[in-house]
Design an enzyme around this catalytic site. Structure first.
Site, short mmCIF file in Angstrom:
data_model
loop_
_atom_site.label_atom_id
_atom_site.label_comp_id
_atom_site.label_asym_id
_atom_site.label_seq_id
_atom_site.Cartn_x
_atom_site.Cartn_y
_atom_site.Cartn_z
N TYR A 14 13.55 41.31 -5.64
CA TYR A 14 14.92 41.32 -5.09
C TYR A 14 15.94 41.59 -6.20
O TYR A 14 16.79 42.48 -6.08
CB TYR A 14 15.16 39.97 -4.42
N ARG A 35 1.91 46.36 -11.88
CA ARG A 35 0.75 45.45 -11.80
C ARG A 35 -0.30 46.00 -10.84
O ARG A 35 0.02 46.23 -9.67
CB ARG A 35 1.19 44.07 -11.30
N LYS A 139 11.88 26.10 -15.43
CA LYS A 139 12.66 27.04 -16.26
C LYS A 139 12.89 26.45 -17.65
O LYS A 139 12.88 27.17 -18.65
CB LYS A 139 13.96 27.42 -15.55
P1 NDP Z 1 11.15 37.87 -5.89
O1 NDP Z 1 10.60 36.84 -4.93
O2 NDP Z 1 11.78 39.08 -5.32
O3 NDP Z 1 9.92 38.29 -6.84
C1 NDP Z 1 10.17 39.02 -8.01
C2 NDP Z 1 8.91 39.59 -8.56
O4 NDP Z 1 8.05 38.58 -9.07
C3 NDP Z 1 8.01 40.33 -7.57
O5 NDP Z 1 8.53 41.55 -7.20
C4 NDP Z 1 6.75 40.46 -8.41
O6 NDP Z 1 6.88 41.53 -9.34
C5 NDP Z 1 6.80 39.20 -9.25
N1 NDP Z 1 5.73 38.29 -8.83
C6 NDP Z 1 5.68 37.54 -7.71
N2 NDP Z 1 4.53 36.87 -7.66
C7 NDP Z 1 3.84 37.20 -8.78
C8 NDP Z 1 2.59 36.83 -9.32
N3 NDP Z 1 1.79 35.96 -8.70
N4 NDP Z 1 2.20 37.37 -10.51
C9 NDP Z 1 3.01 38.22 -11.15
N5 NDP Z 1 4.22 38.62 -10.70
C10 NDP Z 1 4.59 38.10 -9.53
O7 NDP Z 1 12.13 37.15 -6.94
P2 NDP Z 1 13.71 37.05 -6.91
O8 NDP Z 1 14.30 38.34 -7.34
O9 NDP Z 1 14.15 36.45 -5.62
O10 NDP Z 1 13.96 35.95 -8.06
C11 NDP Z 1 14.12 36.30 -9.43
C12 NDP Z 1 14.86 35.15 -10.15
O11 NDP Z 1 16.15 35.00 -9.58
C13 NDP Z 1 14.17 33.79 -10.07
O12 NDP Z 1 14.28 33.15 -11.33
C14 NDP Z 1 14.98 33.04 -9.02
O13 NDP Z 1 14.97 31.64 -9.25
C15 NDP Z 1 16.37 33.64 -9.20
N6 NDP Z 1 17.12 33.65 -7.94
C16 NDP Z 1 18.32 32.99 -7.88
C17 NDP Z 1 19.03 32.96 -6.70
C18 NDP Z 1 20.37 32.26 -6.66
O14 NDP Z 1 21.00 32.14 -5.60
N7 NDP Z 1 20.87 31.81 -7.77
C19 NDP Z 1 18.55 33.61 -5.47
C20 NDP Z 1 17.34 34.36 -5.67
C21 NDP Z 1 16.64 34.35 -6.85
P3 NDP Z 1 6.22 42.98 -9.18
O15 NDP Z 1 7.38 43.88 -9.07
O16 NDP Z 1 5.44 43.16 -10.42
O17 NDP Z 1 5.36 42.95 -7.94
#
Ligand code: NDP
Length: 306
Positions: A14, A35, A139
């Site tokens: 995202y 990956r 974190k």
């Molecule tokens: P997503 O759920 O969209 O996941 C991001 C990526 O993580 C995926 O696309 C994938 O990468 C990778 N991933 C997921 N599972 C695995 C795994 N098992 N092994 C390796 N890679 C994996 O994440 P967000 O973008 O929602 O979140 C990113 C950060 O932003 C987080 O730290 C979250 O806490 C923070 N956040 C904060 C928010 C707020 O309101 N402040 C709201 C949303 C997020 P790949 O592309 O390689 O498949």
């Protein structure tokens, strides 16, 4: 000065997909971890190919293959990780410990931005409400590993991502604005900070060649977006020319129904954890460092839902 080479990890996510876009837009040679674990996820594959067509380099690598992480990291100057950390999707923050180890071993990285992008974990570690506080604990484990390894870093505190908070008018479990009624947290006057996803990415990429953000926290606090829930609702009501029915949710009732993600909403909207401190000397504020960014206001963001 040549722009740093950047590796984005979690690039199809995202926030990750916006970080790729911002890195390319700001002229950085951009590498994206590809990956093999994604298998036949056609949407991820399509996104990766679209990055490649825009000039990004796809780098094979997996958290299940440590050497591949070291090899990927050796290609670049800066690593930005946006691995998932939202419980309603999945929570993989601690996987980054492998990445920290790989960056330490590679020895060439001049900046690492771990997956943060929310509340500043250091400030709420002791006070955040369970069960959602686990995200801040994890974190902080990653931060400790980074600092012990002597890896140069920037932590980005992006506050409330607009798609989740503004879209749902700050109601937990909603990401589209209601048109009839809205649940108001407490008196609805606690201020929070809302940031559009693309702006988070733009500010994040701006930090990576900026000495002012080396080993510091960047707080994204666009001044026009420091608003209470009632103010967010008022902007929406003006846009749709309709007043919503307000249903008040007390602290006690909200706490009694607590779920993982909901505890973040409690800390933000009842306790005011994003706005109850001055940034001071410990960090930098993004809109002051980069006034050239024409950030998206809550009103502009809400217009997409009308
Ligand atoms: P997503 O759920 O969209 O996941 C991001 C990526 O993580 C995926 O696309 C994938 O990468 C990778 N991933 C997921 N599972 C695995 C795994 N098992 N092994 C390796 N890679 C994996 O994440 P967000 O973008 O929602 O979140 C990113 C950060 O932003 C987080 O730290 C979250 O806490 C923070 N956040 C904060 C928010 C707020 O309101 N402040 C709201 C949303 C997020 P790949 O592309 O390689 O498949």
């Amino acid at each position: 000065m040549a722009k740093s080479k950047v590796l984005i990890i979690g690039g199809t996510g995202y926030l990750g997909r916006r970080l790729v876009k911002a890195s390319l837009a700001q002229g950085h040679p951009t590498f994206v971890l590809n990956r093999p674990d994604i298998g036949v996820d056609i949407e991820k594959v399509e996104l990766l190919i679209s990055f490649k067509m825009q000039g990004a380099h796809l780098v094979p690598g997996s958290f299940n293959d440590y050497k591949s992480l070291v090899d990927a990291v050796k290609l670049v100057d800066v690593v930005v990780c946006a691995i998932s950390g939202v419980h309603i999707r999945s929570h993989n923050i601690l996987l980054q410990l492998k990445l920290v180890q790989a960056i330490k071993e590679a020895g060439n990285v001049k900046r690492f931005l771990p997956s943060e992008f929310g509340t500043d974990a250091a400030r709420v570690l002791e006070t955040a409400t369970a069960p959602g506080n686990v995200v801040f604990k994890d974190k902080m484990v990653v931060r400790k590993a980074i600092e012990e390894a002597g890896i140069p870093y920037t932590y980005v505190s992006a506050n409330c991502v607009a798609g989740y908070f503004v879209g749902g008018l700050c109601q937990f479990g909603k990401i589209l604005p209601s048109t009839d009624s809205v649940v108001i947290h407490g008196d609805g006057n606690t201020k929070a900070i809302y940031v559009a996803e693309d702006d988070i990415a733009t500010y994040t990429i701006k930090t990576i060649d900026d000495e002012r953000t080396l080993n510091r926290t960047l707080y994204i606090r666009p001044p026009k977006n420091v608003l209470s829930q009632r103010q967010v609702v008022q902007i929406w009501e003006k846009l749709i020319s309709k007043e919503l029915q307000k249903i008040t949710l007390s602290k006690e009732d909200f706490l009694a129904s607590m779920k993982v993600g909901a505890s973040h909403y409690y800390d933000v909207l009842h306790e005011g954890c994003l706005t109850n401190f001055e940034i001071g000397n410990e960090g930098e504020e993004a809109s002051q460092l980069y006034p050239e960014v024409d950030y998206i206001t809550v009103e502009e963001y809400l217009k997409r839902y009308v």
